[in-house]
Design a protein around this motif. Structure first.
Motif, short mmCIF file in Angstrom:
data_model
loop_
_atom_site.label_atom_id
_atom_site.label_comp_id
_atom_site.label_asym_id
_atom_site.label_seq_id
_atom_site.Cartn_x
_atom_site.Cartn_y
_atom_site.Cartn_z
N UNK B 3 3.35 7.59 54.91
CA UNK B 3 3.68 6.10 53.83
C UNK B 3 3.88 6.69 52.52
N UNK B 4 5.09 7.83 52.50
CA UNK B 4 4.90 8.53 51.20
C UNK B 4 6.34 8.41 50.94
N UNK B 5 7.24 7.92 49.83
CA UNK B 5 7.94 7.85 49.90
C UNK B 5 9.17 9.18 49.69
N UNK B 6 8.56 10.06 49.82
CA UNK B 6 9.34 11.36 49.40
C UNK B 6 10.33 11.40 50.49
N UNK B 7 9.02 11.19 51.89
CA UNK B 7 10.33 11.72 52.86
C UNK B 7 10.78 10.97 53.52
N UNK B 8 11.11 9.77 54.02
CA UNK B 8 12.22 8.25 54.12
C UNK B 8 11.14 8.26 55.44
N UNK B 9 11.98 7.47 56.34
CA UNK B 9 11.81 7.22 57.94
C UNK B 9 11.65 8.46 58.55
N UNK B 10 10.52 8.96 59.74
CA UNK B 10 10.00 9.32 60.80
C UNK B 10 10.95 9.56 62.01
N UNK B 11 11.80 10.58 62.09
CA UNK B 11 12.58 10.47 62.63
C UNK B 11 12.86 10.98 64.22
N UNK B 12 12.28 12.94 63.95
CA UNK B 12 11.60 12.94 64.92
C UNK B 12 9.90 14.02 64.92
N UNK B 13 8.83 13.93 66.15
CA UNK B 13 7.82 14.24 65.57
C UNK B 13 7.17 14.81 66.94
N UNK B 14 7.64 16.77 67.08
CA UNK B 14 7.03 17.23 68.22
C UNK B 14 5.43 17.62 68.19
N UNK B 15 4.36 17.15 68.88
CA UNK B 15 3.29 16.96 68.81
C UNK B 15 2.88 18.34 69.72
N UNK B 16 2.94 19.23 68.90
CA UNK B 16 2.39 21.41 69.62
C UNK B 16 1.14 21.26 69.11
N UNK B 17 -0.30 21.11 69.87
CA UNK B 17 -1.44 21.10 69.60
C UNK B 17 -1.47 20.92 67.98
N UNK B 18 -1.68 22.03 67.05
CA UNK B 18 -1.94 21.80 65.90
C UNK B 18 -1.20 21.44 64.58
N UNK B 19 0.04 22.51 64.93
CA UNK B 19 1.13 22.74 64.65
C UNK B 19 2.14 21.42 64.89
N UNK B 20 2.59 21.05 64.39
CA UNK B 20 3.69 19.71 64.70
C UNK B 20 4.98 19.62 63.85
N UNK B 21 5.92 20.16 64.08
CA UNK B 21 7.56 19.78 63.58
C UNK B 21 7.54 18.64 63.53
N UNK B 22 7.95 18.88 62.79
CA UNK B 22 8.85 17.29 62.38
C UNK B 22 10.25 17.18 61.81
N UNK B 23 11.03 15.60 61.79
CA UNK B 23 11.28 15.64 60.89
C UNK B 23 11.68 14.03 60.08
N UNK B 24 12.03 14.43 58.84
CA UNK B 24 11.99 13.30 58.44
C UNK B 24 13.54 13.21 57.74
N UNK B 25 13.49 11.52 57.43
CA UNK B 25 14.91 11.89 56.87
C UNK B 25 15.68 13.45 55.40
N UNK B 26 14.74 13.55 54.54
CA UNK B 26 13.92 14.43 53.74
C UNK B 26 15.06 15.91 54.90
#
Lengths: 200, 218
Positions: B3-26
């Motif tokens: 819910x943060x305006x800087x990121x834009x919509x969430x495109x991809x999330x890889x739940x990998x334990x505590x470390x979660x690589x993700x792609x937002x539009x930004x």
């Protein structure tokens, strides 16, 4: 725990201030290079202060990047000052390989003698390889040949004892064990001398 | 996302334990740019340089062999991959490590030149970059000590990270990514393999854009 963390944080901050102050004072490039290492250690200190398993896991990558950066910077310094060695004697021209081999080789040889037989020979031989690679081998070459020859004789003698007087099997076995220790050691030592010098 | 305006919509999330690589539009846009520049660095051929005699009309054309710029190209590509890692990672400590790697690669790109002045500038830059690891790792340590995690995914939107840690993080990235100032001084633009110097500017820009995102999110 958190109070300890704060006290440690103040101590680290003090060290960092001292390290940065020394940066301002120091003008010699080499000394500043060494001082940056002090700063990098302080960075690791900050992580180590947290004192959890995760922090422990973070120390190693932090150390690796700090060291790799320091090595890159040292390389730049050497290039910059043009102080590279004129001739490179060998790939193993490292300071510690001039001072350490005697002790390490002695430890390996003694351990090899305790093991005895083929594995013992291998361990002792590795010790001698290490010593010869590091120290050179001009006079020791003949000694290895002699020892190898005597080992061969001892080995054959042990077989004769086995065949002719089987009741003395224990003596023969010990003789063969000792001989093969010497033989493998000598063989491996020869590898240590194979460095392309003119007398090999 | 978050819910943060800087990121834009969430495109991809890889739940990998505590470390979660993700792609937002930004971050996806940043990562796309990085991939384009890695490709450019990998396939581009070094330009033919022309030295012009000042005040006259004479000029000297220099032919640069591809072998001369092999190391610089390798470093430029490595710098691209380190930048990619820094842009994509979802972990503050990994981000700091990638930032330091970008610093090392920048140093490598500059140090490939044999010019003494350029090497001198590279050395000074390297000192700054190495010292910058203190605020960089210090910030990661403070974030870990106060929140108990380093995952941007977990920290996002909580506002739990102290201001001091954010300031230190930006200070550290400034130290690592300040290379353009030094190469502006170091006439490396005229040295061999000058096109690869672009990668230094580019990686600094990307790292700064990413650290702004991180500071605004956590």
């Amino acid at each position: 725990m958190i109070e300890t963390f704060h006290i440690g944080l103040y101590a680290a901050a003090l060290c960092i201030i001292i390290a940065f102050f020394s940066f301002i004072k120091e003008s010699d490039d080499l000394h500043r290079l060494i001082l940056t290492d002090l700063a990098a250690i302080m960075a690791l200190f900050l992580i180590a202060l947290v004192g959890t398993d995760l922090a422990e896991a973070l120390i190693l990558p932090g150390l690796v990047v700090a060291i790799s950066k320091l090595m890159a910077l040292s390389e730049v310094y050497i290039m910059k000052e043009g102080i590279r060695h004129n001739k490179e004697n060998s790939v193993l021209d490292i300071e510690v390989l001039k001072s350490a081999p005697a002790i390490l080789a002695a430890i390996l040889v003694i351990y090899g003698i305790i093991l005895s037989g083929f594995p013992g020979g291998a361990v002792a031989g590795v010790g001698i390889i290490f010593y010869l690679i590091c120290k050179g081998h001009k006079e020791r070459f003949e000694l290895i040949e002699t020892a190898s020859g005597y080992a061969w004789v001892g080995w054959m003698l042990a077989f004769f004892i086995m065949i002719i007087i089987p009741s003395q099997w224990f003596l023969a076995m010990m003789l063969a064990g000792g001989a093969i220790l010497l033989k493998v050691t000598a063989k491996l030592s020869l590898i240590g001398t194979m460095r392309g010098d003119n007398n090999v | 996302m978050f819910d943060l305006s800087i990121e834009g919509p969430e495109l991809f999330v890889l739940p990998f334990g505590d470390i979660v690589p993700y792609f937002s539009t930004y971050t996806a846009a940043l990562a796309g740019f990085v991939l384009v520049f890695i490709t450019i660095a990998a396939i581009s051929l070094p330009e033919k340089q022309v030295d012009i005699v000042f005040g006259g009309d004479a000029y000297v054309a220099k032919d640069i062999e591809p072998a001369d710029t092999r190391f610089t190209r390798f470093m430029a590509v490595a710098c691209g991959f380190a930048t990619f890692g820094a842009v994509v990672t979802g972990d503050v400590f990994n981000f700091t490590l990638f930032a330091v790697m970008v610093g090392i690669c920048n140093l490598g790109i500059v140090a490939a030149s044999r010019n003494r002045h350029v090497l001198n500038a590279a050395f000074q830059y390297g000192l700054v970059a190495l010292v910058a690891s203190v605020p960089l790792f210090g910030s990661a340590a403070i974030i870990l000590a106060t929140t108990g995690t380093l995952s941007i995914w977990t920290l996002a939107g909580l506002g739990a990270v102290p201001l001091l840690a954010k300031i230190l993080l930006i200070l550290g990235v400034m130290g690592e990514g300040i290379a353009p100032l030094y190469i502006g001084k170091a006439e490396i633009i005229r040295a061999q393999g000058a096109p690869f110097v672009l990668m230094i500017h580019f990686s600094s820009l990307m790292i700064f854009l990413r650290v702004i995102e991180i500071v605004m999110v956590i």
